[in-house]
Design a protein around this motif. Structure first.
Motif, PDB file in Angstrom:
ATOM      1  N   ARG A 203       0.820  -1.212   0.000  1.00 29.20           N
ATOM      2  CA  ARG A 203       0.000   0.000   0.000  1.00 29.20           C
ATOM      3  C   ARG A 203       0.856   1.266   0.000  1.00 29.20           C
ATOM      4  NH1 ARG A 203      -5.670  -0.133  -0.795  1.00 29.20           N
ATOM      5  NH2 ARG A 203      -6.124  -2.349  -0.737  1.00 29.20           N
TER       6      ARG A 203
ATOM      7  N   SER B  21      -2.049   1.734  -4.412  1.00 29.55           N
ATOM      8  CA  SER B  21      -2.939   0.748  -3.827  1.00 29.55           C
ATOM      9  C   SER B  21      -2.722  -0.629  -4.454  1.00 29.55           C
ATOM     10  CB  SER B  21      -4.392   1.190  -4.020  1.00 29.55           C
ATOM     11  OG  SER B  21      -5.286   0.248  -3.481  1.00 29.55           O
ATOM     12  N   ASN B  22      -2.591  -1.649  -3.599  1.00 26.39           N
ATOM     13  CA  ASN B  22      -2.427  -3.040  -4.032  1.00 26.39           C
ATOM     14  C   ASN B  22      -1.251  -3.198  -4.998  1.00 26.39           C
ATOM     15  OD1 ASN B  22      -3.142  -5.756  -3.936  1.00 26.39           O
ATOM     16  ND2 ASN B  22      -4.563  -5.597  -5.662  1.00 26.39           N
TER      17      ASN B  22
ATOM     18  N   LEU C  13      -3.509   4.301   1.957  1.00 30.94           N
ATOM     19  CA  LEU C  13      -2.123   4.052   1.617  1.00 30.94           C
ATOM     20  C   LEU C  13      -1.276   4.005   2.896  1.00 30.94           C
ATOM     21  CD1 LEU C  13      -1.738   6.449  -1.446  1.00 30.94           C
ATOM     22  CD2 LEU C  13      -2.085   3.971  -1.502  1.00 30.94           C
ATOM     23  N   THR C  14      -0.161   3.315   2.807  1.00 30.79           N
ATOM     24  CA  THR C  14       0.714   3.169   3.974  1.00 30.79           C
ATOM     25  C   THR C  14       1.165   4.516   4.501  1.00 30.79           C
ATOM     26  OG1 THR C  14       1.488   1.013   3.178  1.00 30.79           O
ATOM     27  CG2 THR C  14       2.872   2.156   4.786  1.00 30.79           C
TER      28      THR C  14
ATOM     29  N   GLY D 173       0.538  -0.369   6.784  1.00 29.73           N
ATOM     30  CA  GLY D 173      -0.017  -1.024   5.600  1.00 29.73           C
ATOM     31  C   GLY D 173      -1.230  -1.871   5.938  1.00 29.73           C
TER      32      GLY D 173
ATOM     33  N   SER E 175      -5.060  -1.354   4.595  1.00 29.69           N
ATOM     34  CA  SER E 175      -5.428  -2.425   3.673  1.00 29.69           C
ATOM     35  C   SER E 175      -6.934  -2.461   3.431  1.00 29.69           C
ATOM     36  CB  SER E 175      -4.957  -3.772   4.229  1.00 29.69           C
ATOM     37  OG  SER E 175      -5.718  -4.130   5.369  1.00 29.69           O
TER      38      SER E 175
END
Length: 502
Positions: free
Chosen positions: A74, A78-79, A97-98, A223, A227
């Motif tokens: 993240r 994203s992903n 996002l992280t 993260g 998620s």
């Protein structure tokens, strides 16, 4: 029957007083039998509990890898690593996002480090005041957090903090009479550690290393919070990785504990750090032993000592205030004896034995406990609440860090407050605990040295030696009086049953 009962009672009184005198003489008379061995030779040290060293290292590498993967998935995109397709059964497709949450943990790490470094910097002047404040204000702080949780409609956490605040209040009330002696012991421990600046520098270094490890941990946890999994899946992952951080933090603390214990024992045994008989490079040797031959023992003990100690404090506090409720006393006594059995094999005094003699953890714990019991010093250990007071300071520091991150999270994402605040609190507790453990190490070393050779304490601080000896005498007399009451009560019940049958 009355004559025989009187004779038996008087013989018990004499035996009780003799026991007190014998134990006092044993404590005062252990000159340098065990203490003369000082530190074991380097050639006699072998690797102990090696399995747990490998288990801890493999655990760190595995958890670190998983956390980096979860954080990168993240990070800025994203992903990124296409992990979401493996969790499609618990997907909620939340956007995050992280880097959105990582700064929140950076704040917690910064606050925890600041509090820990401030504690170490002010160790010689304001440490006792900080501990007193923590004891008296922690209950209020927990209650305030509970009210804020209810106000923010976090009812589960509001109830949880209210219960913890109540238990904290009851515990403080139950041990309020012990606090003067506890603060005396802590004051002397602070005096000892503040005279060892090299130990303080090692604590700073440990905090920096722990902060770097937390950078990786918080990256992965951020993260997880960001998620697309549902709350249930994220909470399970957070619990697992929080347990991992807790174990790592306790290992760091106990490694520092072993280093400080070894130094304090050497200082007491040789009569001061400036003594000509003081071994050269003693800090370097103590550090090397802690991270090599004794590291497995530290990892093993760190799994069990903390929860067992906490449970023991609570049971002792409750047991002392039960009164004459025989049913409740019976239940608590069962738990008490169960925990006391565990303490025999898992106690913090083992780390002094590990530092000095390089034994395995179980043998160190058993030998340390037998030493304390055979000399009667265990009566002082049971009366002392220094570990609980230091834990309150640690919790206070963790809650401060968690509150700072929680408020920031509340401003940005109200639905993520619980996740961020709980994990941030753990970060703060670990960092503050690394600073506070240096004092706890000094406390354990003082008790072990007093049990092995009381003259070591007398040479270091004659006034403190007199105070601790007087308190030991009082505690042993108190135990003898309680045993006398129990025996007299049992004899009275037996006589009454005999009369009823007649």
């Amino acid at each position: 029957m009355a004559d025989s009962g009187s004779a038996s009672s008087s013989s018990f009184d004499s035996a009780s007083i003799a026991t007190v005198d014998q134990v006092q003489n044993a404590v005062r008379g252990r000159m340098s039998g065990v203490g003369g061995q000082a530190l074991s030779d380097e050639s006699s040290r072998s690797w102990r509990d090696v399995f747990w060293s490998f288990a801890f290292i493999i655990h760190l590498i595995s958890v670190g890898f998983v956390l980096v993967v979860l954080g990168l998935n993240r990070f800025k995109k994203s992903n990124r690593l296409q992990i979401d397709k493996y969790t499609n059964t618990i997907m909620e497709n939340r956007v995050g996002l992280t880097e959105d949450y990582w700064p929140l943990y950076a704040l917690a790490g910064g606050v925890g480090s600041l509090l820990g470094w401030t504690w170490l910097f002010l160790l010689g002047s304001f440490a006792n005041h900080v501990m007193k404040i923590s004891v008296h204000i922690l209950t209020t702080y927990l209650a305030v957090i509970s009210v804020l949780c209810f106000w923010g409609q976090l009812f589960f956490w509001g109830v949880a903090f209210a219960i913890v605040a109540g238990l904290q209040f009851l515990y403080v009330i139950s041990v309020i009479d012990r606090l003067p002696f506890t603060l005396l012991v802590l004051q002397k421990a602070v005096k000892m550690v503040s005279g060892l600046p090299e130990v303080i520098r090692v604590a700073y270094a440990f905090m920096i290393v722990m902060l770097l490890c937390m950078g990786v941990w918080s990256f992965g946890v951020a993260g997880i919070v960001a998620s697309s999994m549902g709350d249930g899946g994220r909470w399970w992952l957070l619990v697992v990785f929080s347990i991992s951080l807790f174990w790592a933090g306790v290992v760091f603390c106990n490694t520092l504990h072993v280093i400080v214990s070894g130094m304090v024992f050497l200082v007491l045994f040789h009569g001061g750090r400036e003594s000509s008989s003081m071994p050269s490079k003693s800090l370097m040797k103590a550090s090397r032993y802690a991270v090599t031959t004794s590291f497995g023992s530290i990892c093993y003990g760190s799994l069990f000592t903390a929860p067992i100690r906490t449970l023991r404090w609570e049971i002792r506090g409750i047991r002392s205030k039960i009164g004459q409720n025989e049913c409740l006393l019976c239940c608590v006594d069962f738990l008490f004896h169960l925990v006391e059995t565990l303490v025999r094999f898992f106690n913090k005094y083992a780390y002094v034995q590990i530092a000095v003699y390089g034994k395995s953890f179980n043998r160190s714990a058993r030998d340390a406990w037998e030493l304390l019991q055979s000399t009667g010093v265990e009566a002082l250990v049971a009366y002392d609440c220094s570990g609980a007071v230091l834990l309150m300071s640690t919790i206070m520091g963790g809650l401060t860090a968690g509150t700072c991150s929680g408020i920031w999270t509340w401003i940005k994402w109200k639905d993520k407050v619980s996740m961020v605040a709980c994990t941030a609190t753990l970060m703060g507790m670990v960092l503050v605990g690394l600073a506070i453990v240096v004092v706890e190490s000094a406390v354990t070393s003082i008790y072990i040295c007093y049990a092995e050779d009381p003259l070591l304490i007398q040479k270091w601080d004659a006034e403190f030696f007199n105070q601790i000896s007087e308190m030991l005498h009082q505690r042993l007399q108190h135990r003898s009086a309680r045993a006398r009451e129990v025996l007299t009560g049992n004899r009275f019940d037996s006589c009454r049953e005999d009369l009823e049958q007649a």
